[in-house]
Design a protein around this motif. Sequence first.
Motif, PDB file in Angstrom:
ATOM      1  N   GLN A   6      44.688  44.070  46.165  1.00 57.77           N
ATOM      2  CA  GLN A   6      43.203  43.802  45.339  1.00 57.77           C
ATOM      3  C   GLN A   6      42.772  42.291  45.960  1.00 57.77           C
ATOM      4  OE1 GLN A   6      43.562  43.882  41.219  1.00 57.77           O
ATOM      5  NE2 GLN A   6      42.964  46.226  41.311  1.00 57.77           N
ATOM      6  N   ALA A   7      43.799  41.333  45.943  1.00 56.91           N
ATOM      7  CA  ALA A   7      43.765  39.879  46.110  1.00 56.91           C
ATOM      8  C   ALA A   7      43.041  40.069  47.480  1.00 56.91           C
ATOM      9  CB  ALA A   7      44.826  39.166  46.048  1.00 56.91           C
ATOM     10  N   GLN A   8      43.817  40.576  48.689  1.00 58.49           N
ATOM     11  CA  GLN A   8      43.339  40.715  50.096  1.00 58.49           C
ATOM     12  C   GLN A   8      41.985  41.051  50.211  1.00 58.49           C
ATOM     13  OE1 GLN A   8      46.695  42.876  51.491  1.00 58.49           O
ATOM     14  NE2 GLN A   8      47.721  40.928  52.285  1.00 58.49           N
ATOM     15  N   ARG A   9      41.658  42.035  49.433  1.00 52.29           N
ATOM     16  CA  ARG A   9      40.352  42.517  49.537  1.00 52.29           C
ATOM     17  C   ARG A   9      39.195  41.810  48.993  1.00 52.29           C
ATOM     18  NH1 ARG A   9      41.451  48.609  47.519  1.00 52.29           N
ATOM     19  NH2 ARG A   9      41.819  47.180  45.690  1.00 52.29           N
ATOM     20  N   VAL A  10      39.440  41.017  47.911  1.00 52.24           N
ATOM     21  CA  VAL A  10      38.689  40.092  47.385  1.00 52.24           C
ATOM     22  C   VAL A  10      38.099  39.105  48.243  1.00 52.24           C
ATOM     23  CG1 VAL A  10      38.197  38.512  45.476  1.00 52.24           C
ATOM     24  CG2 VAL A  10      38.792  40.843  45.017  1.00 52.24           C
ATOM     25  N   ILE A  11      39.592  38.500  48.790  1.00 55.17           N
ATOM     26  CA  ILE A  11      39.469  37.180  49.554  1.00 55.17           C
ATOM     27  C   ILE A  11      38.576  37.483  50.940  1.00 55.17           C
ATOM     28  CG2 ILE A  11      40.613  35.868  51.391  1.00 55.17           C
ATOM     29  CD1 ILE A  11      40.662  34.643  48.508  1.00 55.17           C
ATOM     30  N   ALA A  25      33.624  43.208  40.747  1.00 61.14           N
ATOM     31  CA  ALA A  25      35.088  43.189  41.304  1.00 61.14           C
ATOM     32  C   ALA A  25      35.605  44.555  40.673  1.00 61.14           C
ATOM     33  CB  ALA A  25      35.778  42.136  40.769  1.00 61.14           C
ATOM     34  N   ARG A  26      35.354  44.726  39.364  1.00 61.75           N
ATOM     35  CA  ARG A  26      35.703  45.847  38.670  1.00 61.75           C
ATOM     36  C   ARG A  26      35.417  47.299  39.620  1.00 61.75           C
ATOM     37  NH1 ARG A  26      33.232  46.403  34.468  1.00 61.75           N
ATOM     38  NH2 ARG A  26      34.094  44.755  33.470  1.00 61.75           N
ATOM     39  N   ASP A  27      34.129  47.334  39.944  1.00 70.71           N
ATOM     40  CA  ASP A  27      33.504  48.378  40.489  1.00 70.71           C
ATOM     41  C   ASP A  27      34.078  48.542  42.022  1.00 70.71           C
ATOM     42  OD1 ASP A  27      32.398  49.053  37.998  1.00 70.71           O
ATOM     43  OD2 ASP A  27      30.327  48.199  38.647  1.00 70.71           O
ATOM     44  N   ARG A  28      34.123  47.641  42.724  1.00 71.16           N
ATOM     45  CA  ARG A  28      34.387  47.465  44.161  1.00 71.16           C
ATOM     46  C   ARG A  28      35.914  47.693  44.433  1.00 71.16           C
ATOM     47  NH1 ARG A  28      29.820  45.631  47.559  1.00 71.16           N
ATOM     48  NH2 ARG A  28      28.032  45.156  45.804  1.00 71.16           N
ATOM     49  N   PHE A  29      36.567  46.888  43.568  1.00 77.01           N
ATOM     50  CA  PHE A  29      37.935  46.718  43.984  1.00 77.01           C
ATOM     51  C   PHE A  29      38.989  47.110  42.771  1.00 77.01           C
ATOM     52  CE2 PHE A  29      35.520  43.315  46.050  1.00 77.01           C
ATOM     53  CZ  PHE A  29      35.426  43.611  47.374  1.00 77.01           C
ATOM     54  N   GLY A  30      38.523  47.800  41.787  1.00 81.21           N
ATOM     55  CA  GLY A  30      39.575  47.857  40.604  1.00 81.21           C
ATOM     56  C   GLY A  30      40.060  46.631  39.782  1.00 81.21           C
ATOM     57  N   VAL A  31      39.361  45.597  40.189  1.00 80.47           N
ATOM     58  CA  VAL A  31      40.101  44.532  39.122  1.00 80.47           C
ATOM     59  C   VAL A  31      39.917  44.340  38.005  1.00 80.47           C
ATOM     60  CG1 VAL A  31      40.034  42.024  39.162  1.00 80.47           C
ATOM     61  CG2 VAL A  31      39.766  43.262  41.382  1.00 80.47           C
ATOM     62  N   GLN A  32      40.930  44.713  37.161  1.00 87.44           N
ATOM     63  CA  GLN A  32      40.650  44.726  35.732  1.00 87.44           C
ATOM     64  C   GLN A  32      40.372  43.276  34.873  1.00 87.44           C
ATOM     65  OE1 GLN A  32      40.127  47.743  33.931  1.00 87.44           O
ATOM     66  NE2 GLN A  32      40.216  48.229  35.891  1.00 87.44           N
TER      67      GLN A  32
END
Length: 64
Positions: A6-11, A25-32
Amino acid sequence: MKRKTQAQRVISYLKNGWDLTENQARDRFGVQNMRALASVLRFKGFPVYANRRTIGRYGTEVTV
């Protein structure tokens, strides 16, 4: 081939110049927990800033 974390995709997303809200972030990458992820990224040396500008009802914008 390993899947990016998740961290790599967000960066990668933020480095392309895009802004990211908590809901995005929640919708695109599943970040809770965006706050926790931002802390992890800061600890790894990335300059993560939370712009306290509220964007409609979609939350706080985060930029790198």
